[in-house]
Design a protein around this motif. Structure first.
Motif, mmCIF file in Angstrom:
data_model
loop_
_atom_site.group_PDB
_atom_site.id
_atom_site.type_symbol
_atom_site.label_atom_id
_atom_site.label_comp_id
_atom_site.label_asym_id
_atom_site.label_seq_id
_atom_site.Cartn_x
_atom_site.Cartn_y
_atom_site.Cartn_z
ATOM 1 N N UNK A 1 77.890 4.235 -39.352
ATOM 2 C CA UNK A 1 77.033 5.375 -39.002
ATOM 3 C C UNK A 1 75.578 4.933 -38.899
ATOM 4 N N UNK A 2 75.386 3.704 -38.400
ATOM 5 C CA UNK A 2 74.064 3.139 -38.177
ATOM 6 C C UNK A 2 73.738 3.223 -36.687
ATOM 7 N N UNK A 3 72.584 3.775 -36.363
ATOM 8 C CA UNK A 3 72.144 3.858 -34.967
ATOM 9 C C UNK A 3 71.939 2.435 -34.442
ATOM 10 N N UNK B 1 78.229 -0.627 -37.752
ATOM 11 C CA UNK B 1 78.235 -0.743 -39.215
ATOM 12 C C UNK B 1 76.865 -1.135 -39.773
ATOM 13 N N UNK B 2 76.557 -0.580 -40.923
ATOM 14 C CA UNK B 2 75.400 -1.023 -41.688
ATOM 15 C C UNK B 2 75.743 -2.352 -42.352
ATOM 16 N N UNK B 3 74.814 -3.271 -42.364
ATOM 17 C CA UNK B 3 74.904 -4.440 -43.236
ATOM 18 C C UNK B 3 74.000 -4.184 -44.437
ATOM 19 N N UNK B 4 74.195 -4.943 -45.499
ATOM 20 C CA UNK B 4 73.353 -4.751 -46.675
ATOM 21 C C UNK B 4 71.895 -5.061 -46.366
ATOM 22 N N UNK B 5 71.660 -5.996 -45.443
ATOM 23 C CA UNK B 5 70.295 -6.287 -45.036
ATOM 24 C C UNK B 5 69.641 -5.091 -44.366
ATOM 25 N N UNK C 1 66.527 14.553 -42.211
ATOM 26 C CA UNK C 1 67.332 15.765 -42.283
ATOM 27 C C UNK C 1 68.106 15.729 -43.601
ATOM 28 N N UNK C 2 68.131 16.852 -44.282
ATOM 29 C CA UNK C 2 68.753 16.907 -45.604
ATOM 30 C C UNK C 2 70.181 17.438 -45.574
ATOM 31 N N UNK C 3 70.672 17.821 -44.390
ATOM 32 C CA UNK C 3 72.028 18.368 -44.307
ATOM 33 C C UNK C 3 73.089 17.285 -44.454
ATOM 34 N N UNK C 4 72.780 16.045 -44.047
ATOM 35 C CA UNK C 4 73.747 14.950 -44.124
ATOM 36 C C UNK C 4 73.342 14.005 -45.246
ATOM 37 N N UNK C 5 74.290 13.550 -46.064
ATOM 38 C CA UNK C 5 73.957 12.717 -47.225
ATOM 39 C C UNK C 5 73.653 11.278 -46.835
ATOM 40 N N UNK C 6 72.945 10.613 -47.723
ATOM 41 C CA UNK C 6 72.605 9.200 -47.526
ATOM 42 C C UNK C 6 73.765 8.340 -48.027
ATOM 43 N N UNK C 7 74.789 8.217 -47.181
ATOM 44 C CA UNK C 7 75.967 7.400 -47.487
ATOM 45 C C UNK C 7 76.153 6.422 -46.341
ATOM 46 N N UNK C 8 76.068 5.147 -46.625
ATOM 47 C CA UNK C 8 76.138 4.118 -45.604
ATOM 48 C C UNK C 8 77.597 3.735 -45.340
#
Length: 704
Positions: free
Chosen positions: A173-175, A204-208, A159-166
């Motif tokens: 915002x990680x499932x 949380x997203x991790x860098x991995x 989906x392009x409405x939400x930006x790719x910001x982790x």
């Protein structure tokens, strides 16, 4: 080769191989191509190659243009003298080519050369590698996953409405439920995707996880560049483990990939730029390695930590003679292989920059904010009939006001009443008098001067608000804060009501009892204060009390109205951490500082050390001090390791030193690069340059 074994032997050559047709994957050696230079590196410069075409016989003129189409893939390998194979050094394309020619009497000369770009660099222009939006589970996918988990386990949608910001603003915002996708080797891979920024189930997203998401979502399937090997290598850091696997041991790369980024923005980048952002955040490097298996050549992306490379030395025996006349290095007693092994560099240059070594990083975060309860004062010039009303005149002043029920009862006759024209929202003069009874301010900047605003007690001494009256000395001392405009920010302990961000209370009995005002509150945007957005100030009453008994207007006339607000207010101090400057006991005359300014990443919000009516409620306290300390420690170590740069030259096609190796020094010359031994602060091999000028072969190492 590692080093020559004989005093005279065949040299290894660099040979170029070109695809038979665009995308065929079948390569043949091109005898007309001469490899002049190959660069193997990392990060922004993964690699490139300089090649030239032998302009003789059928290869004369611009006819070569059709033979080296920019869509033809070409590779460069080290040609073993006794075998058909050899290590592949470069994999790329030649989109930019150059022809040069000149002619003179009796002679002419033509030249066709090109710098070939690496396949990884080409990804930056690939349409499928541009990052806009994020991959999520749509409603259809969620329903399918609930009904048939196995069939829908690998499904996601862009989906392009939400930006790719982790981890936007530090919120996960990680499932928590990753995709289970099929791998090239037949196994399964875990790949996390996004959820909504406000989803309470988000983790949380991790860098991995970020690294794996980018590899899965934006590397073209079946292309020359693959992330399969890196996905397999980092599987253990995607989750607690597929099937309960855990890391066999704590390692530097694993620790780096477990870090949680804050607002890591990859929107409007390409996959190469995004991977470099992850590498920079993790303190690692991005590389590539081309291999051939079952006749197919693939470039696999690699990710390596500068602290995990193998420690190696350069060798250059010291010549000359000792004081007694004997040779320092007796070549006569050494075999050829020993001589080459003990002197494997022919030239070089090393620079040591001490300006940042031992530097204590200064990490600067956001402005410190504190939740506190502060009293507000009237934000309007004293008004006759409302302020300074003598006790004997108060009942008459109240009688002039119109209660909410009076307006419909009196009908059109109210249009001529002064109070209605000024104080009711529908009155024609309301805009001029709208602040009366409604605007309440802190006066933190001192703009509300005593001469204009003083009135009856307790509002008879307008002075700039001193935060020391509501804060401990650890936060504010008398007069220590600048008199400037601030803002009331949302509370962290309790919400001020549906849609409200601050906690506003009104007392109608001089401060003995307080009542939450949960509706009609507007927070001022340019100073600390509120505006009670009501049609009629007489409609603001204590809970369960009719307006004809008590209301806001009556309480102001009686001089018993008080207003206070609990909110977060910024201080005059930023959160910052200073790293260690040197080893214990060392003498320091000058301290070098590296400033890292990250106000959006690190914050501090606390209800401690202040007067706060909400203390005791469960709230969210933000204190990123420990994260800043960890960053300062990492940057301090990284800075110590970056002082040495070097360009040593090995006089043959070298395959002993690899990108990522750490170099301890030059054995035989008394030159060492570490601070406290072999494993501390060594420079890495960041790249290699293979040269073949005029039949002379050499390899230059790039250290840093």
């Amino acid at each position: 080769m590692s080093s020559p074994q004989c005093r005279s032997q065949h040299a290894q050559r660099l040979v170029a191989e070109v695809e038979t047709s665009p995308g065929s994957g079948r390569f043949v050696v091109d005898p007309q191509l001469r490899v002049e230079q190959v660069e193997v590196g990392s990060d922004e410069r993964i690699g490139r190659a300089l090649l030239s075409v032998k302009m003789d016989g059928p290869m004369a003129g611009l006819q070569t243009r059709s033979m080296y189409h920019p869509q033809l893939r070409l590779t460069v390998r080290i040609k073993e003298p006794t075998a058909n194979g050899g290590r592949i050094l470069f994999d790329g394309y030649a989109p930019v080519q150059e022809w040069r020619w000149e002619g003179q009497a009796g002679q002419s000369r033509a030249e066709h050369r090109f710098w070939a770009e690496h396949v990884v660099e080409r990804l930056a222009r690939d349409r499928t590698c541009q990052i806009v939006g994020r991959r999520v589970r749509t409603g259809q996918i969620e329903d399918g996953l609930a009904a048939d988990p196995q069939s829908w386990a690998d499904k996601s949608a862009l989906i392009t409405a939400l930006p790719c910001i982790f981890n936007l603003d530090g919120c996960g915002n990680c499932d928590p439920k990753p995709l289970i996708v099929s791998a090239a080797d037949g196994g399964a891979r875990l790949v996390h995707i996004f959820c909504d920024d406000g989803d309470p189930k988000g983790v949380p997203w991790t860098l991995g996880r970020v690294l794996r998401y980018l590899l899965y979502a934006y590397l073209p399937r079946g292309g020359p560049v693959s992330g399969d090997a890196l996905l397999k290598a980092t599987e253990v850091w995607a989750e607690s483990g597929l099937g309960g696997r855990e890391p066999a041991k704590a390692d530097v790369l694993g620790t780096a990939l477990r870090r949680e980024p804050v607002s890591l923005t990859c929107e409007a980048t390409n996959v190469v730029e995004a991977l470099l952002l992850v590498a920079d955040e993790a303190g690692c490097h991005l590389g590539a390695e081309t291999t051939e298996s079952h006749g197919r050549r693939t470039t696999q992306l690699t990710f390596w930590s500068p602290r995990e490379g193998r420690a190696k030395w350069l060798y250059l025996a010291r010549g000359g003679r000792k004081a007694d006349g004997t040779a320092r290095y007796p070549t006569g007693s050494r075999s050829a292989s020993e001589v080459f092994a003990e002197s494997n560099v022919s030239a070089g240059r090393v620079t040591v920059d001490w300006r940042d070594v031992g530097c204590g990083p200064l990490i600067v975060g956001g402005v410190k904010k504190y939740e506190m309860t502060v009293p507000l004062v009237p934000g309007w010039v004293p008004l006759a009939g409302l302020d300074n009303v003598a006790e004997s005149d108060r009942e008459a002043a109240k009688a002039d006001a119109l209660l909410p029920g009076d307006v419909p009862r009196l009908g059109s006759s109210i249009q001529q009443m002064v109070w209605f024209m000024r104080q009711h929202r529908l009155g024609p003069l309301h805009r001029t008098y709208s602040d009366a009874a409604r605007r309440w301010v802190l006066n933190e900047h001192g703009s509300y001067d005593p001469a204009s605003y003083n009135r009856n007690a307790p509002f008879d001494s307008y002075e700039p608000f001193d935060f020391a009256t509501v804060c401990d000395a650890a936060v504010a001392k008398p007069g220590s804060w600048m008199r400037r405009s601030r803002r009331l920010l949302p509370t962290i302990s309790r919400s001020g009501g549906p849609g409200r961000k601050v906690w506003v209370e009104i007392s109608f009995d001089g401060g003995q009892t307080w009542h939450l005002q949960s509706s009609g509150v507007q927070v001022l945007t340019k100073e600390c204060g509120i505006f009670l957005d009501c049609e009629n100030p007489c409609e603001v009453t204590p809970p369960g009390v009719w307006p004809d008994e008590q209301n806001l207007w009556y309480a102001i006339i009686d001089q018993t109205c008080r207003v206070r607000v609990t909110a977060v207010i910024e201080s005059d101090e930023r959160l910052w951490v200073e790293g260690e400057t040197c080893e214990a006991g060392a003498t320091v005359l000058f301290v070098s500082r590296e400033l890292v300014y990250r106000p959006a990443h690190f914050g501090y919000v606390s209800p401690a050390h202040t007067a706060n009516v909400l203390v005791g409620d469960e709230g969210t306290v933000q204190d990123d001090t420990q994260a800043m300390i960890a960053l300062a420690a990492r940057l301090g170590d990284d800075g110590s390791a970056s002082a040495v740069q070097g360009w040593p030259v090995v006089p043959w096609m070298d395959d002993h030193y690899e990108v990522g190796d750490r170099i301890g020094g030059v054995w035989g010359q008394g030159v060492w690069f570490g601070r406290d031994g072999l494993d501390d602060g060594l420079p890495n091999v960041l790249g290699k340059v293979y040269r073949a000028p005029g039949g002379r072969y050499e390899t230059e190492l790039v250290l840093g």
